[in-house]
Design a protein around this motif. Structure first.
Motif, mmCIF file in Angstrom:
data_model
loop_
_atom_site.group_PDB
_atom_site.id
_atom_site.type_symbol
_atom_site.label_atom_id
_atom_site.label_comp_id
_atom_site.label_asym_id
_atom_site.label_seq_id
_atom_site.Cartn_x
_atom_site.Cartn_y
_atom_site.Cartn_z
ATOM 1 N N ARG A 104 14.433 21.106 -49.562
ATOM 2 C CA ARG A 104 14.838 22.312 -48.819
ATOM 3 C C ARG A 104 15.631 21.988 -47.556
ATOM 4 N N PHE A 105 15.538 20.759 -47.070
ATOM 5 C CA PHE A 105 16.246 20.398 -45.847
ATOM 6 C C PHE A 105 17.538 19.628 -46.105
ATOM 7 N N LEU A 106 17.861 19.373 -47.367
ATOM 8 C CA LEU A 106 19.051 18.565 -47.653
ATOM 9 C C LEU A 106 20.331 19.184 -47.071
ATOM 10 N N PRO A 107 20.607 20.484 -47.276
ATOM 11 C CA PRO A 107 21.838 21.028 -46.683
ATOM 12 C C PRO A 107 21.863 20.915 -45.156
ATOM 13 N N ASN A 108 20.707 21.162 -44.513
ATOM 14 C CA ASN A 108 20.658 21.079 -43.050
ATOM 15 C C ASN A 108 20.975 19.672 -42.564
ATOM 16 N N VAL A 109 20.356 18.681 -43.209
ATOM 17 C CA VAL A 109 20.523 17.302 -42.757
ATOM 18 C C VAL A 109 21.933 16.794 -43.073
ATOM 19 N N LEU A 110 22.480 17.173 -44.231
ATOM 20 C CA LEU A 110 23.850 16.770 -44.549
ATOM 21 C C LEU A 110 24.839 17.381 -43.564
ATOM 22 N N ALA A 111 24.625 18.635 -43.199
ATOM 23 C CA ALA A 111 25.494 19.259 -42.199
ATOM 24 C C ALA A 111 25.336 18.574 -40.841
#
Length: 531
Positions: A125-132
Motif C-alpha cells: 500500500r505504500f509503494l506509490p508513496n515511497v516511489l514518489a
C-alpha cells in the motif's frame, strides 16, 4: 443466456446457492482481468469476490471504450513471486506515521535501512508513496531499491518518473534506451554498461560523440568515472579540446582522478618549483612560495585559471588550481614535513588562503581515496577547527562529503578524540568543533557509538546556558545529532534534563530532540519482533 447475464444472475442469488460454481465458470476474458486482484486481496475459495472483481474490471474497461477481450490481451505479466520477508506490523505502522507527517529524509533513510537489515520489503500500500518520495529525494533511492520487492520493481515500470527504480533492462531494451531514450535513460544505461564492460561503453560513447547535443556531452562524459582506467585517457585528453567549457571541466576532473594520467604529471611538474621549505640555522622554518608568472595555452587546457577563486588574486588562484590537481602526499615527500606542519607553515605565509584552498580541493577532487589521504584529511580537519572564519571559507563546500567515504569506525574514533581533546567546558571557541560534529552527523551511514553519543549530548545540555549567542548553531546541532546518536545511550539523559530545564530558549528544540531519539528507538524495536 450470455456469459454476462449468467454472471449477473449468479451474483443476485449468491454463489453459495448456485451449485457447481467455481472460478472456472469465468469467461476467458474475465479470467484474465481478475487473477491479479483476487490473488492479492481475497482468500482462496471466495468465488463471490472473484466474480465481483471481474465484473467491476469489465465495467470499468467497458466505460472506457475498451472490450474486455482486448484489454486482457494487452495486460502485462504479473509481478514475480516475492522473495523478501513481509514488513513487521509495528514497523509498517511507524512508516505510516513517517509518511503522513513531515519526517526528515534522514529518518526515512534509517527506517529503509532497518527494513533492508530485516530482509523485508515495503508494504504494497505504500509503494506509490515511497516511489514518489524517491523521485523527489534522489538521496533516498539507494536505500529504497533494495526493499521494493518484486511488486515494487514491477510497478516502477509503468510510471516514467519511476524508471530509476525499475529492474535493470535486458540487453535489447538497454540498447534501445541508449539509441532513442531520454538523457536520463541514456546516462543510466551508460553507467550500467561501464560497470560491466567499460571498454564497450566507452567505444559506444566515442561512436555517438559527434552527434551528441552539446548539453548532453558533459553529463555523458561524467559516466566514465565508473570503472575509470588508463584505457579512457586518450578519449578524455581529446575532450580537453572540446568547445564547451562544461565538457572540458568534466574531462579535467576525470583525468585528475586517474592515477598516472598525463594531466596529473603535467600539473605536478608545473607546481614542483612553486613551493620550497627553508630551514635557516636560526629562526623558524618557512615556506617560500613562487607564484606562476602566466598561464599559457597548455596550462589553460589542463584547467589552470578555469575556476573562480573569490578573495584570491589572479596568480594566487593559479597556484590553487595547480595544487588542486597534485597529489598532496607529494609535498610531504618533497618537502620532508607532515601535513600538519605544512599547514602551520602555510598559515604563516602571505599566501595561506591559496595553499589551504588548493590542498583541500586536491583531497576533495579525489586524487586518491580518503583512506589513502587520511593523514591529510585529519590534518585539514584539525586545522579548520583552529582557523578563523575567513580561513574556513577556503575549504570547498563539499569538503565534508569526505566523511561519507571514511570507514565509520575510524571516523567515530577520530571524532571521539576531537571531543576528548576539547576543553571540559564548551564555549564559543568550540563552535567550530560543533560544526564539524554536525557535518559528520548529516553524512553518517551508521549510528554513533554509545560513548561518543553520550559524551557529546551531555556536554551540549550542560553548556547550553553559557552559549546565549549561539542559538542558531545549537538548534542546527540538535536537529542533526538527533538522527545519529545512539538512542539507548541518550534516552536516559532526558529525565534529568526535564527536571531542571527552564522554559523558553531552546526548551522546545531540546524536547523535539528527545522526541526524535525516542522515535528512532521505537523504530529499532519495531524490527526486532518475529516476522
Amino acid at each position: 443466456m450470455s456469459d454476462a447475464h449468467q454472471l449477473y444472475s449468479l451474483l443476485q442469488i449468491g454463489t453459495s446457492r448456485a451449485a457447481g460454481v467455481r472460478a472456472a465458470t469465468l469467461p476467458p476474458e474475465l479470467e484474465a482481468l481478475a487473477p491479479g486482484a483476487a490473488a492479492a486481496d481475497a482468500p482462496d475459495g471466495q468465488a463471490e469476490t472473484r466474480l465481483w472483481l471481474s465484473l467491476a474490471a469489465w465495467s470499468l474497461w467497458s466505460r472506457a471504450g475498451r472490450r474486455p477481450a482486448d484489454v486482457a490481451s494487452a495486460l502485462p505479466s504479473p509481478a514475480a513471486t516475492e522473495r523478501l520477508r513481509s514488513c513487521p506490523p509495528d514497523a509498517e505502522a511507524l512508516l505510516a506515521r513517517l509518511l503522513q507527517g513531515s519526517a526528515k529524509p534522514a529518518l526515512l533513510r534509517e527506517w529503509l535501512r532497518a527494513l533492508a537489515g530485516h530482509g523485508g520489503r515495503l508494504p504494497v500500500r505504500f509503494l506509490p508513496n515511497v516511489l514518489a518520495l524517491g523521485t523527489r529525494h534522489a538521496e533516498l533511492r539507494t536505500d529504497i531499491g533494495p526493499v521494493l520487492g518484486e511488486r515494487g520493481q514491477w510497478l516502477a515500470r509503468f510510471e516514467p518518473d519511476w524508471t530509476w527504480a525499475a529492474p535493470a533492462a535486458g540487453q535489447d531494451e538497454r540498447m534501445q534506451h541508449w539509441e532513442t531514450g531520454s538523457i536520463e535513460q541514456r546516462i543510466a544505461v551508460l553507467r550500467h554498461w561501464r560497470a560491466g564492460d567499460p571498454g564497450a561503453a566507452r567505444d559506444a560513447l566515442i561512436q555517438s560523440w559527434a552527434g551528441e547535443a552539446p548539453d548532453a556531452r558533459a553529463r555523458l562524459l561524467a559516466c566514465l568515472a565508473v570503472s575509470i582506467g588508463p584505457e579512457d585517457e586518450a578519449f578524455l585528453e581529446s575532450a580537453l579540446d572540446d568547445r564547451r567549457k562544461e565538457v572540458r571541466l568534466a574531462a579535467q576532473a576525470l583525468l585528475v582522478k586517474l592515477p598516472g594520467s598525463a594531466l596529473r604529471q603535467r600539473m605536478a611538474a608545473r607546481s614542483a618549483a612553486l613551493l620550497q621549505l627553508r630551514r635557516p640555522l636560526l629562526g623558524r622554518a618557512s615556506l617560500e612560495i613562487t607564484l606562476p608568472e602566466a598561464v599559457d595555452k597548455a596550462m589553460a587546457r589542463d584547467g589552470v585559471g578555469a575556476g573562480a577563486h573569490p578573495g584570491l588574486g589572479e596568480k594566487a588562484g593559479w597556484l590553487a588550481d595547480l595544487l588542486a590537481a597534485t597529489d598532496p602526499r607529494s609535498w610531504t615527500e618533497r618537502l620532508g614535513a607532515g601535513p600538519g606542519d605544512l599547514l602551520l607553515l602555510a598559515a604563516r605565509s602571505d599566501f595561506a588562503h591559496a595553499l589551504v584552498r588548493g590542498w583541500s580541493d586536491a583531497v576533495v577532487r579525489g586524487v586518491a581515496s580518503p583512506l589513502e589521504l587520511s593523514d591529510w584529511v585529519h590534518a585539514l580537519l584539525r586545522f579548520r577547527m583552529a582557523a578563523d572564519e575567513r580561513m574556513r571559507q577556503q575549504y570547498p563546500r563539499d569538503f565534508f562529503d569526505l566523511f561519507a567515504g571514511m570507514v565509520p569506525a575510524d571516523l567515530h574514533a577520530w571524532l571521539a578524540d576531537a571531543v576528548a581533546a576539547s576543553r571540559s567546558s564548551w564555549g564559543l571557541a568550540e563552535l567550530a568543533l560543533l560544526d564539524l560534529l554536525v557535518q559528520a552527523a548529516t553524512r553518517a551511514s551508521a549510528s554513533w557509538p554509545a560513548a561518543l553519543s553520550r559524551d557529546v549530548v551531555e556536554r551540549l545540555l550542560r553548556e547550553l546556558p553559557a552559549l546565549p549567542n549561539a542559538q542558531w548553531e545549537l538548534r542546527s546541532a540538535l536537529d542533526s545529532l538527533a538522527g545519529v546518536v545512539d538512542p539507548p545511550a541518550v534516552a536516559g539523559l532526558e529525565a534529568a534534563w526535564r527536571a531542571g530545564a527552564p522554559e523558553g530558549g531552546l526548551h522546545e528544540h531540546i524536547a523535539n530532540f528527545f522526541d526524535t531519539v525516542r522515535l528512532r528507538h521505537e523504530m529499532s524495536l519495531s524490527f526486532q519482533e518475529p516476522a
